[in-house]
Motif scaffolding. Structure first.
Motif, PDB file in Angstrom:
ATOM      1  N   GLY A 157      12.251  -2.061   2.114  1.00 18.28           N
ATOM      2  CA  GLY A 157      11.510  -1.926   3.356  1.00 18.28           C
ATOM      3  C   GLY A 157      10.570  -0.734   3.347  1.00 18.28           C
ATOM      4  N   GLY A 158       9.577  -0.763   4.221  1.00 17.33           N
ATOM      5  CA  GLY A 158       8.582   0.293   4.279  1.00 17.33           C
ATOM      6  C   GLY A 158       9.162   1.658   4.610  1.00 17.33           C
ATOM      7  N   LEU A 159       8.452   2.707   4.180  1.00 22.12           N
ATOM      8  CA  LEU A 159       8.810   4.103   4.467  1.00 22.12           C
ATOM      9  C   LEU A 159      10.182   4.476   3.902  1.00 22.12           C
ATOM     10  N   THR A 160      10.556   3.850   2.804  1.00 22.26           N
ATOM     11  CA  THR A 160      11.855   4.116   2.182  1.00 22.26           C
ATOM     12  C   THR A 160      11.688   5.030   0.985  1.00 22.26           C
ATOM     13  N   GLY A 161      12.569   6.018   0.870  1.00 24.49           N
ATOM     14  CA  GLY A 161      12.585   6.918  -0.275  1.00 24.49           C
ATOM     15  C   GLY A 161      13.812   6.664  -1.132  1.00 24.49           C
ATOM     16  N   ILE A 162      13.625   6.621  -2.449  1.00 26.43           N
ATOM     17  CA  ILE A 162      14.725   6.348  -3.379  1.00 26.43           C
ATOM     18  C   ILE A 162      14.863   7.536  -4.328  1.00 26.43           C
ATOM     19  N   HIS A 163      16.042   8.127  -4.343  1.00 27.25           N
ATOM     20  CA  HIS A 163      16.337   9.334  -5.121  1.00 27.25           C
ATOM     21  C   HIS A 163      16.261   9.047  -6.615  1.00 27.25           C
ATOM     22  N   ALA A 200       0.808  -1.222   0.000  1.00 25.17           N
ATOM     23  CA  ALA A 200       0.000   0.000   0.000  1.00 25.17           C
ATOM     24  C   ALA A 200       0.844   1.276   0.000  1.00 25.17           C
ATOM     25  N   TYR A 201       0.310   2.287  -0.685  1.00 28.82           N
ATOM     26  CA  TYR A 201       0.867   3.638  -0.734  1.00 28.82           C
ATOM     27  C   TYR A 201       2.219   3.712  -1.457  1.00 28.82           C
ATOM     28  N   THR A 202       2.558   2.718  -2.227  1.00 21.30           N
ATOM     29  CA  THR A 202       3.796   2.785  -3.005  1.00 21.30           C
ATOM     30  C   THR A 202       3.623   3.755  -4.178  1.00 21.30           C
ATOM     31  N   HIS A 203       4.642   4.567  -4.413  1.00 26.49           N
ATOM     32  CA  HIS A 203       4.642   5.487  -5.558  1.00 26.49           C
ATOM     33  C   HIS A 203       5.767   5.097  -6.508  1.00 26.49           C
ATOM     34  N   ILE A 204       5.420   4.905  -7.775  1.00 25.94           N
ATOM     35  CA  ILE A 204       6.406   4.628  -8.816  1.00 25.94           C
ATOM     36  C   ILE A 204       6.313   5.757  -9.829  1.00 25.94           C
ATOM     37  N   ALA A 205       7.316   6.603  -9.844  1.00 26.34           N
ATOM     38  CA  ALA A 205       7.293   7.821 -10.663  1.00 26.34           C
ATOM     39  C   ALA A 205       7.651   7.522 -12.123  1.00 26.34           C
ATOM     40  N   HIS A 206       7.652   8.572 -12.901  1.00 29.42           N
ATOM     41  CA  HIS A 206       7.868   8.458 -14.344  1.00 29.42           C
ATOM     42  C   HIS A 206       9.201   7.804 -14.688  1.00 29.42           C
ATOM     43  N   ASN A 266       4.524   2.344   1.617  1.00 28.38           N
ATOM     44  CA  ASN A 266       5.094   3.685   1.522  1.00 28.38           C
ATOM     45  C   ASN A 266       6.479   3.715   0.888  1.00 28.38           C
ATOM     46  N   THR A 267       6.799   2.736   0.080  1.00 28.03           N
ATOM     47  CA  THR A 267       8.009   2.838  -0.739  1.00 28.03           C
ATOM     48  C   THR A 267       7.789   3.928  -1.781  1.00 28.03           C
ATOM     49  N   THR A 268       8.766   4.815  -1.938  1.00 27.69           N
ATOM     50  CA  THR A 268       8.634   5.935  -2.875  1.00 27.69           C
ATOM     51  C   THR A 268       9.803   5.937  -3.842  1.00 27.69           C
ATOM     52  N   VAL A 299      16.876  -3.423   0.880  1.00 31.66           N
ATOM     53  CA  VAL A 299      16.965  -2.127   1.550  1.00 31.66           C
ATOM     54  C   VAL A 299      16.071  -2.173   2.771  1.00 31.66           C
ATOM     55  N   GLY A 300      16.622  -1.849   3.934  1.00 31.95           N
ATOM     56  CA  GLY A 300      15.882  -1.949   5.181  1.00 31.95           C
ATOM     57  C   GLY A 300      14.884  -0.829   5.375  1.00 31.95           C
ATOM     58  N   PHE A 301      14.106  -0.957   6.424  1.00 33.19           N
ATOM     59  CA  PHE A 301      13.015  -0.053   6.785  1.00 33.19           C
ATOM     60  C   PHE A 301      13.482   1.398   6.923  1.00 33.19           C
ATOM     61  N   ALA A 302      12.676   2.319   6.405  1.00 37.73           N
ATOM     62  CA  ALA A 302      12.848   3.765   6.603  1.00 37.73           C
ATOM     63  C   ALA A 302      14.236   4.258   6.192  1.00 37.73           C
ATOM     64  N   SER A 303      14.678   3.820   5.023  1.00 41.54           N
ATOM     65  CA  SER A 303      15.992   4.214   4.526  1.00 41.54           C
ATOM     66  C   SER A 303      15.879   5.347   3.512  1.00 41.54           C
ATOM     67  N   ALA A 304      16.976   6.085   3.357  1.00 43.42           N
ATOM     68  CA  ALA A 304      17.070   7.146   2.349  1.00 43.42           C
ATOM     69  C   ALA A 304      18.152   6.726   1.356  1.00 43.42           C
ATOM     70  N   VAL A 305      17.744   6.381   0.138  1.00 43.23           N
ATOM     71  CA  VAL A 305      18.663   5.799  -0.835  1.00 43.23           C
ATOM     72  C   VAL A 305      18.992   6.852  -1.888  1.00 43.23           C
TER      73      VAL A 305
END
Length: 262
Positions: A150-156, A115-121, A134-136, A167-173
Motif C-alpha cells: 500500500g501507498g506511503l509504506t516504509g520497509i526496513h 509514482a515516487y517508489t524508491h528501491i534501494a541497493h 511512495n512505497t520505500t 501490506v496495507g496503506f501507510a504501514s511500517a514494516v
C-alpha cells in the motif's frame, strides 16, 4: 531506427534495441542496455550498469541506476537489473547494488510500480508485484511474487515479504511478513490472510482453506513458531493440493532473519 527525441542525450556506447523510444531531455549512460519495445519518457536519467528488459514503460522524471545511498559505496561496478513488461511511474528511484551482498538490485517481470517508489541497493523484487505511491524499500529488501504494498509504506532494510502477501496503506514494516498474510499499521499487525488476492489468482477452495489453516496455526492457536511450523508441514500430507503452498511457507519461516510479524 531507435526513436530518440532530439533533445535526449544517449551515450553512443549504450545498447538500445531499435524499437526503443526515448523521450525529450532524457539522459542515458554508456553502460545501459534496454530491450525491445520499451519506452522511456521525458526527463529521465538512466545510468550505471543498468539493464532493462522488453516492453517496459518508464514514465517521466524517473532515476534508474544511480549510485546507492550507502556511505560505504566507493564506485564499485555493481548493477541494476529490471525485467520485462514493467510499468515504472513518475519520479521513481532505483539504485544499483553494493559489494558484499551480490552487488545487484533486481526487479523481475510484470510489476506495477507507482509514482515516487524508491528501491534501494540490493533489493530483490519478484514478479507481478504492485507497489503503490511512495512505497520505500530500504537496502536488501526481498519481495516475493504477487506482493502488494500500500501507498506511503516504509520497509526496513533486510526485511523479506513472502509471495502473495499484502501490506496495507501507510504501514511500517520492520519484521518479515510470511507468504499469504495481510498486514498493516504502525506498529505492524497481522490482520488475516490475503484471501481476495488468492481468489483473483484462481487458488482452489482447498488451497485457500490450507492457507487459512496456516494463518490459524501461526496466529490464532498460541503455538510457538517451531510448533506452528511443524503443524504447517503436516498440511502437505493432509491436503496434497497445497503441498507447494506449504513448502513456500515452511521455507520462508525457516529462513526468516528479522523475526516474523506477529
Amino acid at each position: 531506427m531507435t526513436q530518440v527525441h532530439s533533445t535526449a542525450i544517449v551515450d553512443p556506447k549504450a545498447q538500445l534495441d531499435t524499437s526503443v523510444t526515448v523521450g525529450p531531455y532524457t539522459v542515458i549512460g554508456p553502460d545501459v542496455k534496454i530491450g525491445a519495445g520499451t519506452t522511456v519518457g521525458a526527463h529521465c536519467v538512466i545510468e550505471g550498469r543498468t539493464t532493462i528488459g522488453r516492453d517496459s514503460r518508464i514514465f517521466q522524471f524517473s532515476s534508474l541506476g544511480a549510485v546507492p545511498q550507502d556511505k560505504k559505496y566507493a564506485g564499485e561496478p555493481t548493477q541494476l537489473e529490471i525485467g520485462d513488461r514493467n510499468t515504472v511511474r513518475e519520479f521513481c528511484t532505483f539504485n544499483i547494488g553494493v559489494p558484499g551482498a551480490g552487488g545487484v538490485t533486481r526487479v523481475g517481470h510484470d510489476n506495477w510500480i507507482m509514482a515516487y517508489t524508491h528501491i534501494a541497493h540490493d533489493c530483490q523484487v519478484g514478479n507481478h508485484t504492485t507497489l503503490a505511491n511512495n512505497t520505500t524499500l530500504a537496502g536488501h529488501v526481498h519481495l516475493g511474487d504477487w506482493v502488494t504494498i500500500g501507498g506511503l509504506t516504509g520497509i526496513h532494510q533486510f526485511v523479506s515479504i513472502g509471495a502473495h502477501a499484502m501490506v496495507g496503506f501507510a504501514s511500517a514494516v520492520s519484521q518479515d511478513v510470511p507468504p499469504f498474510m495481510l498486514v498493516d499499521g504502525n506498529p505492524l499487525a497481522v490482520r488475516g490472510f490475503n484471501v481476495v488476492g488468492l481468489r483473483r489468482r484462481d487458488f482452489s477452495a482447498a488451497r485457500i482453506a490450507a492457507v487459512k489453516q496456516m494463518h490459524r496455526l501461526l496466529y490464532r492457536q498460541g503455538k510457538t513458531l517451531e510448533e506452528a511450523r511443524t503443524a504447517i508441514d503436516a498440511l502437505a500430507t493432509e491436503v496434497p493440493e497445497s503441498a507447494g503452498d506449504v513448502a513456500l511457507m515452511s521455507g520462508f519461516l525457516t529462513h526468516a532473519t528479522r523475526g516474523i510479524a506477529r
